[in-house]
Design a protein around this motif. Structure first.
Motif, PDB file in Angstrom:
ATOM      1  N   UNK A 101       0.830  -1.202   0.000  1.00 37.36           N
ATOM      2  CA  UNK A 101       0.000   0.000   0.000  1.00 37.36           C
ATOM      3  C   UNK A 101       0.862   1.249   0.000  1.00 37.36           C
ATOM      4  N   UNK A 102       1.976   1.192   0.702  1.00 36.92           N
ATOM      5  CA  UNK A 102       2.862   2.343   0.860  1.00 36.92           C
ATOM      6  C   UNK A 102       3.904   2.448  -0.250  1.00 36.92           C
ATOM      7  N   UNK A 103       3.803   1.600  -1.248  1.00 33.35           N
ATOM      8  CA  UNK A 103       4.788   1.630  -2.326  1.00 33.35           C
ATOM      9  C   UNK A 103       6.045   0.867  -1.991  1.00 33.35           C
ATOM     10  N   UNK A 133      15.050  -0.388   3.477  1.00 35.47           N
ATOM     11  CA  UNK A 133      14.483  -0.009   4.778  1.00 35.47           C
ATOM     12  C   UNK A 133      14.253  -1.275   5.592  1.00 35.47           C
ATOM     13  N   UNK A 134      14.467  -1.164   6.893  1.00 37.29           N
ATOM     14  CA  UNK A 134      14.156  -2.237   7.825  1.00 37.29           C
ATOM     15  C   UNK A 134      13.136  -1.702   8.815  1.00 37.29           C
ATOM     16  N   UNK A 135      12.056  -2.452   9.000  1.00 39.37           N
ATOM     17  CA  UNK A 135      10.944  -2.011   9.837  1.00 39.37           C
ATOM     18  C   UNK A 135      10.631  -3.089  10.867  1.00 39.37           C
ATOM     19  N   UNK A 136      10.246  -2.671  12.063  1.00 39.33           N
ATOM     20  CA  UNK A 136       9.792  -3.607  13.085  1.00 39.33           C
ATOM     21  C   UNK A 136       8.681  -2.964  13.892  1.00 39.33           C
ATOM     22  N   UNK A 137       8.090  -3.747  14.791  1.00 39.83           N
ATOM     23  CA  UNK A 137       7.041  -3.232  15.670  1.00 39.83           C
ATOM     24  C   UNK A 137       7.671  -2.803  16.991  1.00 39.83           C
ATOM     25  N   UNK A 138       7.299  -1.638  17.455  1.00 41.45           N
ATOM     26  CA  UNK A 138       7.745  -1.188  18.767  1.00 41.45           C
ATOM     27  C   UNK A 138       6.693  -1.553  19.796  1.00 41.45           C
ATOM     28  N   UNK A 197      17.684   4.183   7.451  1.00 40.26           N
ATOM     29  CA  UNK A 197      16.282   3.833   7.246  1.00 40.26           C
ATOM     30  C   UNK A 197      15.888   2.649   8.127  1.00 40.26           C
ATOM     31  N   UNK A 198      15.977   2.838   9.428  1.00 43.03           N
ATOM     32  CA  UNK A 198      15.579   1.845  10.418  1.00 43.03           C
ATOM     33  C   UNK A 198      14.380   2.412  11.164  1.00 43.03           C
ATOM     34  N   UNK A 199      13.226   1.737  11.062  1.00 43.58           N
ATOM     35  CA  UNK A 199      11.994   2.305  11.586  1.00 43.58           C
ATOM     36  C   UNK A 199      11.251   1.325  12.488  1.00 43.58           C
ATOM     37  N   UNK A 200      10.663   1.863  13.568  1.00 47.60           N
ATOM     38  CA  UNK A 200       9.832   1.072  14.478  1.00 47.60           C
ATOM     39  C   UNK A 200       8.473   1.752  14.593  1.00 47.60           C
ATOM     40  N   UNK A 201       7.416   0.945  14.497  1.00 47.40           N
ATOM     41  CA  UNK A 201       6.046   1.450  14.543  1.00 47.40           C
ATOM     42  C   UNK A 201       5.295   0.740  15.659  1.00 47.40           C
ATOM     43  N   UNK A 238       3.739   3.870   8.497  1.00 45.87           N
ATOM     44  CA  UNK A 238       4.672   3.163   7.636  1.00 45.87           C
ATOM     45  C   UNK A 238       4.862   3.902   6.317  1.00 45.87           C
ATOM     46  N   UNK A 239       3.779   4.396   5.746  1.00 45.20           N
ATOM     47  CA  UNK A 239       3.888   5.152   4.498  1.00 45.20           C
ATOM     48  C   UNK A 239       4.778   6.377   4.665  1.00 45.20           C
ATOM     49  N   UNK A 240       4.634   7.045   5.784  1.00 47.92           N
ATOM     50  CA  UNK A 240       5.469   8.224   6.033  1.00 47.92           C
ATOM     51  C   UNK A 240       6.931   7.835   6.207  1.00 47.92           C
ATOM     52  N   UNK A 241       7.174   6.692   6.867  1.00 46.27           N
ATOM     53  CA  UNK A 241       8.554   6.224   7.045  1.00 46.27           C
ATOM     54  C   UNK A 241       9.177   5.847   5.704  1.00 46.27           C
ATOM     55  N   UNK A 242       8.435   5.163   4.856  1.00 50.07           N
ATOM     56  CA  UNK A 242       8.995   4.781   3.557  1.00 50.07           C
ATOM     57  C   UNK A 242       9.207   5.996   2.663  1.00 50.07           C
ATOM     58  N   UNK A 243       8.406   7.026   2.861  1.00 51.18           N
ATOM     59  CA  UNK A 243       8.648   8.252   2.118  1.00 51.18           C
ATOM     60  C   UNK A 243       9.960   8.897   2.580  1.00 51.18           C
ATOM     61  N   UNK A 244      10.244   8.804   3.884  1.00 57.27           N
ATOM     62  CA  UNK A 244      11.537   9.286   4.377  1.00 57.27           C
ATOM     63  C   UNK A 244      12.676   8.485   3.760  1.00 57.27           C
ATOM     64  N   UNK A 245      12.464   7.174   3.617  1.00 55.76           N
ATOM     65  CA  UNK A 245      13.493   6.332   3.011  1.00 55.76           C
ATOM     66  C   UNK A 245      13.769   6.764   1.575  1.00 55.76           C
ATOM     67  N   UNK A 246      12.727   7.128   0.833  1.00 59.31           N
ATOM     68  CA  UNK A 246      12.921   7.616  -0.527  1.00 59.31           C
ATOM     69  C   UNK A 246      13.746   8.895  -0.525  1.00 59.31           C
ATOM     70  N   UNK A 247      13.432   9.780   0.415  1.00 52.90           N
ATOM     71  CA  UNK A 247      14.153  11.056   0.488  1.00 52.90           C
ATOM     72  C   UNK A 247      15.602  10.863   0.935  1.00 52.90           C
TER      73      UNK A 247
END
Length: 304
Positions: free
Chosen positions: A200-202, A229-234, A263-267, A286-295
């Motif tokens: 959904x977030x691209x 990007x690496x993502x996990x649950x906080x 690009x290490x993100x926890x949600x 998550x969409x906002x985090x992946x947009x940061x990864x693009x930037x």
């Protein structure tokens, strides 16, 4: 078809009200659950189910729930009937529910077999895709007699998901590794709802083709995939048995794109791992985090 007697019918007949209309809905196991009248006493056997029931307008009918059923705030006062691993079957029976909503993936099969012996209607909730959340709301609304509230909630949820899809889904793809756990190292495949959120977030789930739903893998596999990007649950309201995986350990491999570009993100896990209406909030994050990864690393992402 699974058509079981409803305790609500017994109560209605005792009161002389025999004009209640039957209600039916298909659950996520593909069975049709039919009640002689809308449910009045409901037990939830998963936190996401509790959230769905409240969102569908049936919170006042909830008489029992499992541990960690902590949203909305009113759910914290609902009597507990055990947790996903160990249900208090005697307590459940004593509550005299006319509907039990269960989670096949989380509730042990042996306990489900014993629940069937109570001859109380069971509705299986196992949303796999984002739109399944809206479908769950409307189906539960039918069984609860709250169809209008449930439909409004489903419409609002679908609108939010559609807005996110229109905004992010076609943007430059970002390769993503979603870390479920660190010891052993675990991720999710393409059939998991979180993978649906990533798309959904691209994003692109680099381990979408693996099996099973939550596969175990090696550090070397992550290094070879080299996600952007690496993502996990906080930790949200649901505290685990031990601290959640710390993504900081990936800094030991600075050659990873995700590490090189920070690009290490926890949600909040309650917003991302529970397949209920609040997953729209987790998707937003998550969409906002992946947009940061693009930037952060625009040169590493192909353009459409």
């Amino acid at each position: 078809m699974r058509c079981l007697p409803s305790l609500a019918l017994v109560a209605a007949c005792a009161a002389g009200n025999v004009h209640a209309e039957p209600v039916s809905a298909t659950d996520d196991d593909g069975d049709t659950v039919t009640l002689a009248a809308p449910a009045q006493r409901v037990v939830s056997l998963a936190p996401h189910v509790t959230e769905l029931i409240y969102a569908a307008g049936g919170g006042a009918k909830l008489v029992g729930a499992v541990s960690y059923s902590d949203y909305p705030r009113e759910a914290q006062a609902v009597p507990r009937v055990g947790d996903n691993r160990a249900l208090d079957l005697e307590r459940i029976a004593a509550l005299k529910p006319d509907l039990i909503v269960v989670w096949r993936h989380g509730n042990a099969q042996q306990q489900l077999d014993r629940l069937r012996e109570l001859h109380i209607p069971l509705f299986f909730s196992e949303p796999h895709r984002l739109d399944d959340v809206a479908t769950s709301l409307t189906r539960l609304g039918m069984l609860l007699g709250t169809a209008k509230t449930a439909q409004d909630a489903a419409n609002a949820y679908r609108s939010k998901i559609a807005q996110l899809r229109a905004t992010y889904a076609q943007r430059a793809p970002v390769s993503v590794f979603y870390e479920v756990w660190d010891q052993p190292l675990m991720t999710i495949n393409g059939e998991h709802m979180i993978s649906d959120v990533i798309a959904l977030c691209g994003g692109r789930n680099v381990f979408a083709a693996l099996r099973p739903l939550v596969p175990t893998l090696s550090t070397e596999a992550v290094l070879a995939a080299n996600p952007a990007a690496i993502v996990t649950a906080s930790q949200g309201a649901t505290a685990p048995d031990r601290p959640l995986p710390a993504l900081e350990r990936w800094r030991a491999w600075p050659q990873l794109n995700a590490v090189a570009h920070a690009n290490l993100y926890a949600i909040d896990g309650d917003l991302l791992t529970r397949p209920g209406p609040r997953i729209a909030q987790g998707a937003q994050q998550l969409c906002e985090d992946l947009q940061r990864a693009r930037a952060n690393a625009p040169s590493t992402h192909p353009t459409n």
